[in-house]
Design a protein around this motif. Sequence first.
Motif, PDB file in Angstrom:
ATOM      1  N   VAL A  79      51.188  47.515  14.678  1.00 16.01           N
ATOM      2  CA  VAL A  79      51.095  48.360  13.478  1.00 16.01           C
ATOM      3  C   VAL A  79      51.765  47.664  12.288  1.00 16.01           C
ATOM      4  CG1 VAL A  79      51.922  50.542  12.465  1.00 16.01           C
ATOM      5  CG2 VAL A  79      50.920  50.530  14.774  1.00 16.01           C
ATOM      6  N   ASP A  80      52.953  47.105  12.507  1.00 10.41           N
ATOM      7  CA  ASP A  80      53.669  46.423  11.416  1.00 10.41           C
ATOM      8  C   ASP A  80      52.906  45.184  10.934  1.00 10.41           C
ATOM      9  OD1 ASP A  80      55.507  48.380  11.899  1.00 10.41           O
ATOM     10  OD2 ASP A  80      57.179  47.046  12.400  1.00 10.41           O
ATOM     11  N   LEU A  81      52.302  44.463  11.867  1.00  8.75           N
ATOM     12  CA  LEU A  81      51.548  43.267  11.488  1.00  8.75           C
ATOM     13  C   LEU A  81      50.294  43.634  10.705  1.00  8.75           C
ATOM     14  CD1 LEU A  81      51.982  41.258  14.788  1.00  8.75           C
ATOM     15  CD2 LEU A  81      52.849  40.578  12.537  1.00  8.75           C
ATOM     16  N   ALA A  82      49.680  44.763  11.040  1.00  8.27           N
ATOM     17  CA  ALA A  82      48.487  45.206  10.311  1.00  8.27           C
ATOM     18  C   ALA A  82      48.837  45.459   8.849  1.00  8.27           C
ATOM     19  CB  ALA A  82      47.910  46.461  10.954  1.00  8.27           C
ATOM     20  N   ALA A  83      50.001  46.073   8.620  1.00  8.03           N
ATOM     21  CA  ALA A  83      50.403  46.366   7.239  1.00  8.03           C
ATOM     22  C   ALA A  83      50.582  45.067   6.449  1.00  8.03           C
ATOM     23  CB  ALA A  83      51.695  47.179   7.234  1.00  8.03           C
ATOM     24  N   ILE A  84      51.016  44.012   7.123  1.00 13.70           N
ATOM     25  CA  ILE A  84      51.240  42.732   6.435  1.00 13.70           C
ATOM     26  C   ILE A  84      49.929  41.958   6.242  1.00 13.70           C
ATOM     27  CG2 ILE A  84      52.368  40.468   6.577  1.00 13.70           C
ATOM     28  CD1 ILE A  84      54.554  41.805   8.316  1.00 13.70           C
ATOM     29  N   TYR A  85      49.161  41.807   7.321  1.00 19.49           N
ATOM     30  CA  TYR A  85      48.031  40.859   7.283  1.00 19.49           C
ATOM     31  C   TYR A  85      46.656  41.508   7.099  1.00 19.49           C
ATOM     32  CZ  TYR A  85      51.657  37.692   8.834  1.00 19.49           C
ATOM     33  OH  TYR A  85      52.815  36.966   8.912  1.00 19.49           O
ATOM     34  N   PRO A 115      45.976  44.808   5.271  1.00 23.91           N
ATOM     35  CA  PRO A 115      46.232  46.085   4.594  1.00 23.91           C
ATOM     36  C   PRO A 115      44.943  46.878   4.338  1.00 23.91           C
ATOM     37  CG  PRO A 115      46.537  44.225   3.099  1.00 23.91           C
ATOM     38  CD  PRO A 115      46.355  43.647   4.468  1.00 23.91           C
ATOM     39  N   GLU A 116      43.788  46.222   4.495  1.00 21.17           N
ATOM     40  CA  GLU A 116      42.510  46.921   4.326  1.00 21.17           C
ATOM     41  C   GLU A 116      42.257  47.938   5.440  1.00 21.17           C
ATOM     42  OE1 GLU A 116      43.067  43.723   5.025  1.00 21.17           O
ATOM     43  OE2 GLU A 116      41.406  42.737   6.058  1.00 21.17           O
ATOM     44  N   LEU A 117      43.044  47.862   6.531  1.00 20.53           N
ATOM     45  CA  LEU A 117      42.846  48.793   7.649  1.00 20.53           C
ATOM     46  C   LEU A 117      43.655  50.070   7.460  1.00 20.53           C
ATOM     47  CD1 LEU A 117      43.197  46.371  10.711  1.00 20.53           C
ATOM     48  CD2 LEU A 117      41.117  47.621  10.062  1.00 20.53           C
ATOM     49  N   ALA A 155      39.094  42.256  10.452  1.00 19.77           N
ATOM     50  CA  ALA A 155      40.406  42.793  10.059  1.00 19.77           C
ATOM     51  C   ALA A 155      41.290  43.019  11.299  1.00 19.77           C
ATOM     52  CB  ALA A 155      40.225  44.090   9.273  1.00 19.77           C
ATOM     53  N   ILE A 156      40.696  43.547  12.368  1.00 19.21           N
ATOM     54  CA  ILE A 156      41.492  43.786  13.587  1.00 19.21           C
ATOM     55  C   ILE A 156      41.807  42.456  14.282  1.00 19.21           C
ATOM     56  CG2 ILE A 156      41.606  45.002  15.804  1.00 19.21           C
ATOM     57  CD1 ILE A 156      39.736  47.157  14.628  1.00 19.21           C
ATOM     58  N   SER A 157      40.851  41.534  14.265  1.00 17.70           N
ATOM     59  CA  SER A 157      41.094  40.216  14.877  1.00 17.70           C
ATOM     60  C   SER A 157      42.258  39.497  14.195  1.00 17.70           C
ATOM     61  CB  SER A 157      39.847  39.335  14.770  1.00 17.70           C
ATOM     62  OG  SER A 157      38.739  39.971  15.338  1.00 17.70           O
ATOM     63  N   LYS A 158      42.365  39.661  12.877  1.00 20.04           N
ATOM     64  CA  LYS A 158      43.482  39.039  12.146  1.00 20.04           C
ATOM     65  C   LYS A 158      44.819  39.554  12.677  1.00 20.04           C
ATOM     66  CE  LYS A 158      42.752  40.007   7.812  1.00 20.04           C
ATOM     67  NZ  LYS A 158      42.548  40.181   6.369  1.00 20.04           N
ATOM     68  N   VAL A 159      44.854  40.847  12.992  1.00 14.50           N
ATOM     69  CA  VAL A 159      46.104  41.444  13.480  1.00 14.50           C
ATOM     70  C   VAL A 159      46.457  40.904  14.866  1.00 14.50           C
ATOM     71  CG1 VAL A 159      47.286  43.600  14.042  1.00 14.50           C
ATOM     72  CG2 VAL A 159      45.653  43.536  12.140  1.00 14.50           C
ATOM     73  N   GLN A 160      45.447  40.831  15.749  1.00 11.97           N
ATOM     74  CA  GLN A 160      45.697  40.270  17.092  1.00 11.97           C
ATOM     75  C   GLN A 160      46.182  38.833  16.984  1.00 11.97           C
ATOM     76  OE1 GLN A 160      41.545  41.404  18.209  1.00 11.97           O
ATOM     77  NE2 GLN A 160      42.388  40.843  20.190  1.00 11.97           N
ATOM     78  N   PHE A 161      45.524  38.091  16.123  1.00  9.67           N
ATOM     79  CA  PHE A 161      45.858  36.676  15.974  1.00  9.67           C
ATOM     80  C   PHE A 161      47.272  36.533  15.401  1.00  9.67           C
ATOM     81  CE2 PHE A 161      43.815  32.457  14.256  1.00  9.67           C
ATOM     82  CZ  PHE A 161      44.618  31.726  15.119  1.00  9.67           C
ATOM     83  N   ALA A 162      47.599  37.362  14.416  1.00  6.71           N
ATOM     84  CA  ALA A 162      48.949  37.311  13.831  1.00  6.71           C
ATOM     85  C   ALA A 162      49.997  37.637  14.889  1.00  6.71           C
ATOM     86  CB  ALA A 162      49.035  38.286  12.651  1.00  6.71           C
TER      87      ALA A 162
END
Length: 467
Positions: A384-390, A392-394, A450-457
Motif C-alpha cells: 500500500v505504501d509503495l503504491a502511494a509512492i510509485y 499514485p494513479e491507483l 500500474a499494479i506491476s510497478k508496485v510489485q516491481f518496486a
Amino acid sequence: MIVPAFGLLLVTPFDSALFNYSCLSSSFYGNYNDGGIINSVLLPEQSCFDSWSSQTLAQSASISVATQEIQQLVWLEQEAVDIQLLTETRSFVNEFDSFLQRISHPQVELENQAILKQDLVYEILYRTRTAALLGVTSDTARTIDTLLPCFWKSTILPSLPVKFRDVDASSTGYVKHVLETLKPDPIVASIVDTISIPQMKNDIRYLSGEDSASPIISRHSFSEGALTAAHWLKDRVEETGATCELWPFLTGFAPNVICRYGSVVSSNSTVLISAHYDSRGSFGSTRAPGADDDGSGTISILAIARTIARKGVKFHSNVELVAFAGEEQGLRGSRAYSRHLREQDANLTMVIQADMLAYRKPGEPLQMGMPESIGTPEVTQLVVDLAAIYSPELTVGTSPACCSDHQSFIEQGFPATQVFERNGPIADPMYHNSGDLSSREGYDFEQVKAISKVQFAALLHVAGFEL
Ligand SMILES: *[C@@H]1O[C@H](CO)[C@@H](O)[C@H](O)[C@H]1NC(C)=O
Ligand SMILES: *[C@@H]1O[C@H](CO)[C@@H](O)[C@H](O)[C@H]1NC(C)=O
Ligand SMILES: *[C@@H]1O[C@H](CO)[C@@H](O)[C@H](O)[C@H]1NC(C)=O
Ligand SMILES: [Zn+2]
C-alpha cells in the motif's frame, strides 16, 4: 482413503487457540474460505473431540460424521463476486443442485474429453449458502473444477494432516524493517516506469490464443496449451538472464515455472513474486483464454523480467519469479512449492501473488485491491505504501476476493500478500468464462502496468539492487 466410515469432521472458524490442543492440531487439514470467514477443517479422534467439546470455541464448530469411507475431501466455495453478476438463475440452490447432478451422472463430457464413468459417490459434510465440504471419489476430485458453476471454486484437501504455522515476528522482521525505513527512490521510479504496455499486449495475446500465431486454446492445467505456455514462459524469462525450471508437482498437471536470479552479493534470503498461468473456461467449452485470470498476473511477472533485463538490474538477494499451475484446482502448484521451500528452511522474506489485475468496471478508477482476510499485514502495508509512492494513479482499497497462491505461503509461515484488480468483489463478467479475452471493454493495460510497478518496486526495495 482419508476419512474412515464414521469418521468425525469439524469445520470451525479459524482460531490459533485450536492448536493448543495437540490432538486437534495433529488432525488439521487446512483453512478454507466461506464467504469471507476462514474456517479450519479438522478430522479428530472421537476422544480428542470429547475432551475439547466443552470449550467455548467448540460451540461454533459444525460437526459431521462420514457415513461411508471417503477417498477425497473437496472444499467448494462461492467467490466474492459483484451482486450485479449474480442473476436470479444463479441462486445458490439452483447452481448447487445442478452441480450435484453433474457430478452424480456419468456421460458428462469434460474439457479433456474424459468421461466420468464411476457411479456417484459423494457425501455433503458441510453446507452453507457460500461453501460446502464434500466427500468424493479420487476420480471426481480430479475433475470437479470443470463441473463447477462459474463463480465457484474447489480445493482438494491434502491427504495427510498439515502442520499449522503462524507467520511470526521472525519471518516478517525483514519486511517490517523495509517498511519502517521506506523512502521514495528515484532510481526505483525510473526503472518501474519503463514497464512496456505494447510488450504486455503482445504477451497476453500469445498466452490467451488471441494471436492467430499462438497454438494455445486453453491453459487449463490438464491441457496441451498449459504445457505450451509453460515452455514459452520459461524461454521468455530465461532470455532476461534468469535460470528457469519446469517444476512438476502432480501427475497430469502442467508444471510450475520457477525462475531465479541469483544475488550478486552473499545472501541467504529470497524474495518471490508470482502469478498463476493456468486458466479456466466456461462449463462445456474447451476454450479457456484466461486473459484476466490470470494471464494478467502472468504478463505482469513477465513484464518485470523483461524490465530487469532492459535496465540491467542486479539483485542483492535471491529473487524468484514464479508462474504457478494448478491454482484453479485448489492452489496445487503453490502448495507443493511452498511446502518444498519450508522443508528447505528457506529464508523467504516476502511473497506477492498477482491474481487478476486487468479488469476495470467502466466508470470506476484504476484500482488495486488488497486482501481483506488472507494476507500478512506487514507485507500488505508495504505494498500500500509503495503504491502511494510509485503508482499514485491507483485508488487503493481492499477486496473480499481471496485465496490465491499467496495463501499457500501463509500456511507455511512465510509472509505474503496478494494484489487484485478491484476494491470490492470480483466484477469481471468474463470471470471463469471462455470470453476472458484481452480485447474487450474493461480490460485495462494501464491498470496492469500500474499494479506491476508496485510489485516491481516491492521487489526492488526488499531484495535490494544495483544497476
Ligand atoms: C494458547 O497458547 C498460547 C501460548 O502457546 C497462549 O498464549 C494462549 O493464551 C492459549 N490460548 C488458549 C485459549 O488457551
Ligand atoms: C543469513 O544472512 C544474515 C545476514 O544477511 C545473517 O545474519 C544470518 O545469520 C544468515 N543466516 C544463515 C542461516 O546463514
Ligand atoms: C533472512 O534474510 C534477511 C534479509 O537478508 C536477513 O536479515 C535475516 O537475517 C535472514 N534470516 C535468517 C534466519 O537467516
Ligand atoms: Zn486466478
